[in-house]
Write a protein that holds these residues in place. Sequence first.
Motif, PDB file in Angstrom:
ATOM      1  N   ILE A  52      26.422  20.693  50.395  1.00 37.89           N
ATOM      2  CA  ILE A  52      27.004  21.978  50.789  1.00 37.89           C
ATOM      3  C   ILE A  52      26.565  23.058  49.803  1.00 37.89           C
ATOM      4  N   VAL A  53      26.685  22.765  48.515  1.00 40.00           N
ATOM      5  CA  VAL A  53      26.285  23.711  47.473  1.00 40.00           C
ATOM      6  C   VAL A  53      24.791  23.992  47.555  1.00 40.00           C
ATOM      7  N   GLN A  54      23.992  22.956  47.776  1.00 44.02           N
ATOM      8  CA  GLN A  54      22.543  23.140  47.883  1.00 44.02           C
ATOM      9  C   GLN A  54      22.182  24.046  49.059  1.00 44.02           C
ATOM     10  N   GLU A  55      22.850  23.859  50.175  1.00 41.95           N
ATOM     11  CA  GLU A  55      22.585  24.683  51.363  1.00 41.95           C
ATOM     12  C   GLU A  55      22.954  26.141  51.111  1.00 41.95           C
ATOM     13  N   ILE A  56      24.107  26.366  50.516  1.00 41.52           N
ATOM     14  CA  ILE A  56      24.549  27.728  50.207  1.00 41.52           C
ATOM     15  C   ILE A  56      23.596  28.369  49.206  1.00 41.52           C
TER      16      ILE A  56
ATOM     17  N   GLU B 142      36.405  35.825  36.739  1.00 37.77           N
ATOM     18  CA  GLU B 142      36.575  34.673  37.617  1.00 37.77           C
ATOM     19  C   GLU B 142      37.219  35.149  38.907  1.00 37.77           C
ATOM     20  N   VAL B 143      36.585  34.834  40.019  1.00 41.28           N
ATOM     21  CA  VAL B 143      37.058  35.280  41.332  1.00 41.28           C
ATOM     22  C   VAL B 143      37.999  34.248  41.951  1.00 41.28           C
ATOM     23  N   THR B 144      37.590  32.987  41.900  1.00 42.62           N
ATOM     24  CA  THR B 144      38.396  31.907  42.471  1.00 42.62           C
ATOM     25  C   THR B 144      37.879  30.570  41.970  1.00 42.62           C
ATOM     26  N   ARG B 145      38.666  29.519  42.215  1.00 45.28           N
ATOM     27  CA  ARG B 145      38.237  28.160  41.876  1.00 45.28           C
ATOM     28  C   ARG B 145      38.934  27.173  42.787  1.00 45.28           C
ATOM     29  N   SER B 146      38.338  25.995  42.885  1.00 47.56           N
ATOM     30  CA  SER B 146      38.963  24.921  43.659  1.00 47.56           C
ATOM     31  C   SER B 146      38.566  23.588  43.047  1.00 47.56           C
ATOM     32  N   THR B 147      39.348  22.586  43.361  1.00 42.73           N
ATOM     33  CA  THR B 147      39.035  21.229  42.933  1.00 42.73           C
ATOM     34  C   THR B 147      39.098  20.327  44.157  1.00 42.73           C
ATOM     35  N   ALA B 148      38.050  19.540  44.334  1.00 42.71           N
ATOM     36  CA  ALA B 148      37.958  18.528  45.392  1.00 42.71           C
ATOM     37  C   ALA B 148      37.817  19.116  46.796  1.00 42.71           C
ATOM     38  N   GLU B 149      37.414  20.363  46.904  1.00 51.68           N
ATOM     39  CA  GLU B 149      37.212  20.967  48.229  1.00 51.68           C
ATOM     40  C   GLU B 149      35.891  20.480  48.811  1.00 51.68           C
ATOM     41  N   THR B 150      35.935  19.963  50.037  1.00 50.75           N
ATOM     42  CA  THR B 150      34.714  19.493  50.700  1.00 50.75           C
ATOM     43  C   THR B 150      34.491  20.147  52.059  1.00 50.75           C
ATOM     44  N   ASN B 151      35.350  21.066  52.439  1.00 50.92           N
ATOM     45  CA  ASN B 151      35.174  21.767  53.709  1.00 50.92           C
ATOM     46  C   ASN B 151      34.113  22.860  53.512  1.00 50.92           C
ATOM     47  N   PRO B 152      32.975  22.749  54.197  1.00 48.04           N
ATOM     48  CA  PRO B 152      31.903  23.730  54.001  1.00 48.04           C
ATOM     49  C   PRO B 152      32.340  25.178  54.254  1.00 48.04           C
ATOM     50  N   ALA B 153      33.169  25.389  55.261  1.00 49.71           N
ATOM     51  CA  ALA B 153      33.617  26.751  55.580  1.00 49.71           C
ATOM     52  C   ALA B 153      34.459  27.326  54.442  1.00 49.71           C
ATOM     53  N   LEU B 154      35.310  26.513  53.841  1.00 52.61           N
ATOM     54  CA  LEU B 154      36.147  27.003  52.747  1.00 52.61           C
ATOM     55  C   LEU B 154      35.325  27.253  51.485  1.00 52.61           C
TER      56      LEU B 154
ATOM     57  N   ARG C 252      32.153  28.099  51.469  1.00 49.55           N
ATOM     58  CA  ARG C 252      31.411  29.332  51.768  1.00 49.55           C
ATOM     59  C   ARG C 252      32.287  30.570  51.589  1.00 49.55           C
ATOM     60  N   ALA C 253      33.528  30.475  52.051  1.00 46.33           N
ATOM     61  CA  ALA C 253      34.459  31.612  51.938  1.00 46.33           C
ATOM     62  C   ALA C 253      34.748  31.927  50.465  1.00 46.33           C
TER      63      ALA C 253
END
Length: 126
Positions: A61-65, A105-117, A119-120
């Motif tokens: 997901i990260v590579q695609e983005i 810092e704008v935002t952060r997440s841990t363990a997120e795997t939903n591509p749409a989230l 990307r958002a």
Amino acid sequence: MLLKTYKVLLIAAALLASSLIAEAGQPFDANAFRSTQAANKAILVDVTASWCPTCRQQRPIVQEIEKEKPDLVVYEVDFDTAKDVLKRFRVQYQSTLIIFRGDKEVTRSTAETNPALIRAMIAKAF
């Protein structure tokens, strides 16, 4: 003969899987990170571990983005070896994604795997 064919297929599958786990971004470097912040660029700090299944899900997901957004600078932080960087960013878990715009810092997440989230989240830095 069937067993030999099976072993060859297993090896091929393992090689393919390891190629899909290619690294995204560049290894974290404090000086490069500060320069990128000073240039007010969008930054993704990707905290990952080679043994982490969630990190393996995030990787493509990260590579695609990263391909879609050439202005995004991605820094990879190895969870097992970069303890000083983890402390700096107050990270407790692998599979943490931290998004910056410049030095904020704008935002952060841990363990997120939903591509749409994911990307958002990254879109918030642009």
